[in-house]
Design a protein around this motif. Sequence first.
Motif, mmCIF file in Angstrom:
data_model
loop_
_atom_site.group_PDB
_atom_site.id
_atom_site.type_symbol
_atom_site.label_atom_id
_atom_site.label_comp_id
_atom_site.label_asym_id
_atom_site.label_seq_id
_atom_site.Cartn_x
_atom_site.Cartn_y
_atom_site.Cartn_z
ATOM 1 N N VAL A 133 -10.855 -15.134 3.137
ATOM 2 C CA VAL A 133 -11.234 -13.900 3.748
ATOM 3 C C VAL A 133 -10.980 -12.818 2.330
ATOM 4 N N TYR A 134 -11.628 -11.405 3.243
ATOM 5 C CA TYR A 134 -12.146 -10.299 2.181
ATOM 6 C C TYR A 134 -11.873 -8.982 3.011
ATOM 7 N N LEU A 135 -12.087 -8.041 1.984
ATOM 8 C CA LEU A 135 -11.102 -6.616 2.727
ATOM 9 C C LEU A 135 -12.063 -5.386 1.782
ATOM 10 N N GLN A 136 -13.229 -5.278 2.606
ATOM 11 C CA GLN A 136 -13.956 -4.241 1.580
ATOM 12 C C GLN A 136 -13.142 -2.823 1.490
ATOM 13 N N MET A 137 -13.325 -2.569 0.640
ATOM 14 C CA MET A 137 -11.981 -0.847 0.403
ATOM 15 C C MET A 137 -13.933 -0.172 0.411
ATOM 16 N N ASN A 138 -13.681 0.892 0.703
ATOM 17 C CA ASN A 138 -14.481 2.449 0.366
ATOM 18 C C ASN A 138 -13.819 3.710 1.106
ATOM 19 N N SER A 139 -14.178 4.413 0.266
ATOM 20 C CA SER A 139 -13.341 6.054 0.427
ATOM 21 C C SER A 139 -12.218 5.452 -0.153
ATOM 22 N N LEU A 140 -12.121 5.459 -1.332
ATOM 23 C CA LEU A 140 -10.522 4.386 -2.059
ATOM 24 C C LEU A 140 -10.001 5.706 -2.156
ATOM 25 N N LYS A 141 -8.643 5.993 -1.893
ATOM 26 C CA LYS A 141 -8.113 7.399 -2.893
ATOM 27 C C LYS A 141 -6.432 7.020 -3.239
ATOM 28 N N PRO A 142 -5.713 7.839 -3.965
ATOM 29 C CA PRO A 142 -5.125 7.873 -5.131
ATOM 30 C C PRO A 142 -3.929 6.693 -4.268
ATOM 31 N N GLU A 143 -3.891 6.736 -2.834
ATOM 32 C CA GLU A 143 -2.425 6.829 -2.049
ATOM 33 C C GLU A 143 -2.907 5.625 -1.713
ATOM 34 N N ASP A 144 -4.647 4.634 -2.023
ATOM 35 C CA ASP A 144 -4.411 2.822 -2.341
ATOM 36 C C ASP A 144 -3.848 2.531 -3.281
ATOM 37 N N THR A 145 -3.768 3.382 -3.917
ATOM 38 C CA THR A 145 -3.252 2.301 -5.471
ATOM 39 C C THR A 145 -2.106 1.804 -5.078
ATOM 40 N N ALA A 146 -2.069 0.061 -5.631
ATOM 41 C CA ALA A 146 -1.065 -0.385 -5.107
ATOM 42 C C ALA A 146 -1.392 -2.047 -5.575
ATOM 43 N N ILE A 147 0.079 -2.869 -5.455
ATOM 44 C CA ILE A 147 -1.020 -4.382 -5.644
ATOM 45 C C ILE A 147 -1.129 -5.161 -4.173
ATOM 46 N N TYR A 148 -2.053 -5.296 -3.912
ATOM 47 C CA TYR A 148 -2.592 -6.071 -2.538
ATOM 48 C C TYR A 148 -2.233 -7.449 -2.596
ATOM 49 N N TYR A 149 -1.771 -8.523 -1.740
ATOM 50 C CA TYR A 149 -1.927 -9.694 -1.576
ATOM 51 C C TYR A 149 -2.634 -9.907 -0.461
ATOM 52 N N CYS A 150 -3.345 -10.887 -0.189
ATOM 53 C CA CYS A 150 -3.898 -11.722 1.044
ATOM 54 C C CYS A 150 -2.254 -12.723 2.133
ATOM 55 N N ALA A 151 -2.272 -12.585 2.857
ATOM 56 C CA ALA A 151 -1.128 -13.562 3.513
ATOM 57 C C ALA A 151 -1.686 -14.908 4.816
ATOM 58 N N ALA A 152 -1.087 -15.407 4.721
ATOM 59 C CA ALA A 152 -1.997 -16.616 6.314
ATOM 60 C C ALA A 152 -0.923 -16.526 7.008
ATOM 61 N N ALA A 153 -0.590 -16.840 8.176
ATOM 62 C CA ALA A 153 0.261 -16.711 9.348
ATOM 63 C C ALA A 153 1.076 -17.830 9.426
ATOM 64 N N GLY A 154 -0.203 -18.638 9.532
ATOM 65 C CA GLY A 154 -0.375 -20.431 9.741
ATOM 66 C C GLY A 154 0.002 -20.985 11.279
ATOM 67 N N THR A 155 -0.427 -19.488 12.267
ATOM 68 C CA THR A 155 -0.550 -19.632 13.942
ATOM 69 C C THR A 155 -1.867 -18.822 14.111
ATOM 70 N N LEU A 156 -1.987 -18.959 15.403
ATOM 71 C CA LEU A 156 -3.080 -18.054 15.776
ATOM 72 C C LEU A 156 -2.997 -16.804 16.544
ATOM 73 N N LEU A 157 -1.592 -16.100 16.128
ATOM 74 C CA LEU A 157 -1.351 -14.744 16.864
ATOM 75 C C LEU A 157 -1.233 -13.653 15.331
ATOM 76 N N ILE A 158 -1.333 -11.820 15.539
ATOM 77 C CA ILE A 158 -1.873 -11.585 15.074
ATOM 78 C C ILE A 158 -0.168 -10.755 14.823
#
Length: 124
Positions: free
Chosen positions: A79-104
């Motif tokens: 899975v990918y996350l394309q991040m454009n027009s980044l801002k200083p407030e986007d600074t963070a640790i980014y985590y990928c997560a799986a739900a294990g289900t079909l629901l969002i």
Amino acid sequence: QVQLVESGGGLVQAGGSLRLSCAASGRSFSTSTMAWFRQAPGKEREFVAAISRSGGTTVYADSVKGRFTISRDNAKNTVYLQMNSLKPEDTAIYYCAAAGTLLIFRGTSNYPYWGQGTQVTVSS
């Protein structure tokens, strides 16, 4: 069970772009909603984006809508996350997560599987 490994973080100037990747192992990937979350220093982990099993449905936080794009390649278990027009407030640790289900979901408690995170720093 799903194991997740993020990559692609780094330091970028405001207005720049980064693409995060999350490689998954385990049988559940192709049947699972996937999501990205982020956590800035001193703040709670927050929802960024989620994508359905097929990739046909995506959901975004208002703060990133129009700038970030989540996608997935089930053949590559990634899975990918394309991040454009980044801002200083986007600074963070980014985590990928799986739900294990079909629901969002947007809540962290609905995702039992997490990667170790990748640091994104946006300088002004």
